[in-house]
Design a protein around this motif. Structure first.
Motif, short mmCIF file in Angstrom:
data_model
loop_
_atom_site.label_atom_id
_atom_site.label_comp_id
_atom_site.label_asym_id
_atom_site.label_seq_id
_atom_site.Cartn_x
_atom_site.Cartn_y
_atom_site.Cartn_z
N ASP A 171 40.87 35.61 43.02
CA ASP A 171 39.40 36.33 42.41
C ASP A 171 39.63 38.43 42.04
O ASP A 171 40.17 37.97 40.71
N ARG A 172 41.33 38.03 42.52
CA ARG A 172 41.99 39.62 41.72
C ARG A 172 42.79 39.00 40.63
O ARG A 172 42.53 40.48 39.17
N LEU A 173 43.23 37.86 40.25
CA LEU A 173 43.14 37.09 38.99
C LEU A 173 41.94 37.28 37.82
O LEU A 173 43.22 38.25 36.89
N TRP A 174 41.42 37.11 38.02
CA TRP A 174 40.54 37.28 36.96
C TRP A 174 40.07 38.32 37.31
O TRP A 174 39.26 38.73 35.85
N GLN A 175 40.30 39.56 37.74
CA GLN A 175 39.80 41.06 38.04
C GLN A 175 40.57 41.63 37.10
O GLN A 175 39.67 42.33 35.98
N ASP A 176 41.50 41.72 37.49
CA ASP A 176 42.74 41.90 36.25
C ASP A 176 42.50 41.38 35.27
O ASP A 176 42.88 42.63 33.86
N GLN A 210 42.05 43.86 31.79
CA GLN A 210 42.98 44.12 30.72
C GLN A 210 41.86 43.19 29.13
O GLN A 210 42.58 44.17 28.22
N ILE A 211 41.24 42.46 29.27
CA ILE A 211 40.59 42.34 28.49
C ILE A 211 39.76 43.32 27.31
O ILE A 211 40.06 43.86 26.83
N ALA A 212 39.32 43.78 28.53
CA ALA A 212 38.05 45.20 28.08
C ALA A 212 38.46 46.15 27.74
O ALA A 212 38.39 46.63 26.74
N GLY A 245 32.89 45.62 26.05
CA GLY A 245 32.05 45.57 26.65
C GLY A 245 31.58 44.82 27.68
O GLY A 245 32.09 43.90 27.38
N SER A 246 30.81 45.25 29.03
CA SER A 246 31.20 43.96 30.11
C SER A 246 30.80 43.16 30.00
O SER A 246 30.62 41.60 30.40
N GLU A 247 29.17 42.62 28.74
CA GLU A 247 28.61 41.98 28.32
C GLU A 247 29.46 40.91 28.09
O GLU A 247 29.41 39.49 27.96
N ALA A 248 30.21 40.97 27.26
CA ALA A 248 30.95 40.47 26.32
C ALA A 248 32.56 39.85 27.26
O ALA A 248 33.30 38.88 26.53
N VAL A 249 32.88 40.17 28.05
CA VAL A 249 34.20 40.45 28.27
C VAL A 249 34.61 39.22 29.14
O VAL A 249 34.47 38.09 28.30
#
Length: 193
Positions: free
Chosen positions: A119-124, A128-130, A136-140
Motif C-alpha cells: 500500500d505504501r508503494l502504490w501511495q508513493d 511521484q507520478i503526480a 491532477g488526482s483524477e488522472a493519476v
C-alpha cells in the motif's frame, strides 16, 4: 535510464539504475534465511559482470529484528557477536549458490534489504507520478495503470527504459485523456464540433 532485467513471473522483478541492481520480492509470510538463495544467486551473477554494483532487495513483508533475515537487514548496526553469526550464515548460503568467500563478503558489504508494504508503494507511486507528470488526482490512477502495464511489457522484453520512453507514455495518456474530455463535452452539448 533504467535497464529492466526481465520478469519470469510476477513475483520476480529485477532492474538496475546506474550500478544499483534491485530485486523486488513479494510473499504472504516473512521469509526465513534460506529464501535468500535465489536473490543471492542473481546478485552474484551481476556482481561478476560489474564488481562496482550495489544491491537492493525490496520485500513487502516485515523484517522482524529477532529473526536472522531481519538481523541481516540491520547488519551494520549489529553487535560483533551477532555480526559474526549472521556473516557466517550468509557466507554459507552464498557458497551454496556457487560464490567464493571473497564474493560473499563483497556482496554482504553492498547489500541493502528494505521492506516496503504494497500500500505504501502504490501511495508513493501515485505521488511521484503526480509530481513528475504534473497531473491532477483524477488522472493519476489512469497514469499508474498504464505505466504499470507498460513496465510489465518492458520487463518481459528486458528493455532499457529512457526518459523519452516515459515522456512518450505520458504524452500518449495525456492526448487520450484530452480527447476523452472533448468527446464527453461534445456529447453533453457543452461544446460544438
Amino acid at each position: 535510464e533504467v535497464r529492466l532485467e526481465g520478469m519470469e513471473d510476477l513475483d520476480v522483478i529485477g532492474l538496475s539504475v546506474d550500478s544499483q541492481y534491485i530485486q523486488v520480492k513479494t510473499a504472504d509470510q516473512t521469509w526465513n534465511f534460506a529464501k535468500l538463495k535465489d536473490p543471492l544467486k542473481n546478485f552474484l551473477e551481476v556482481m561478476r559482470k560489474d564488481p562496482t554494483a550495489r544491491f537492493v532487495l525490496i520485500v513487502n513483508f516485515p523484517l522482524p529484528t529477532t529473526e536472522e533475515i531481519g538481523k541481516l537487514a540491520k547488519f551494520r548496526s549489529l553487535s560483533e557477536p551477532d555480526k559474526s553469526k549472521i556473516k557466517s550464515k550468509f557466507n554459507q548460503y552464498c557458497r551454496d549458490v556457487g560464490a567464493r568467500a571473497s564474493e560473499a563478503d563483497a556482496l554482504l558489504n553492498t547489500l541493502v534489504i528494505e521492506t516496503v508494504p504494497l500500500d505504501r508503494l502504490w501511495q508513493d507511486l501515485r505521488q511521484q507520478i503526480a509530481s513528475a507528470f504534473g497531473v491532477g488526482s483524477e488522472a493519476v490512477d489512469t497514469y499508474v495503470r498504464v505505466l504499470t502495464d507498460q513496465f510489465t511489457q518492458w520487463a518481459e522484453a528486458r528493455k532499457t527504459v529512457t526518459k523519452s520512453d516515459l515522456n512518450s507514455v505520458r504524452d500518449t495518456i495525456g492526448r487520450s485523456l484530452s480527447r476523452e474530455s472533448e468527446y464527453q463535452a461534445y456529447g453533453k452539448s457543452l461544446i460544438d464540433r
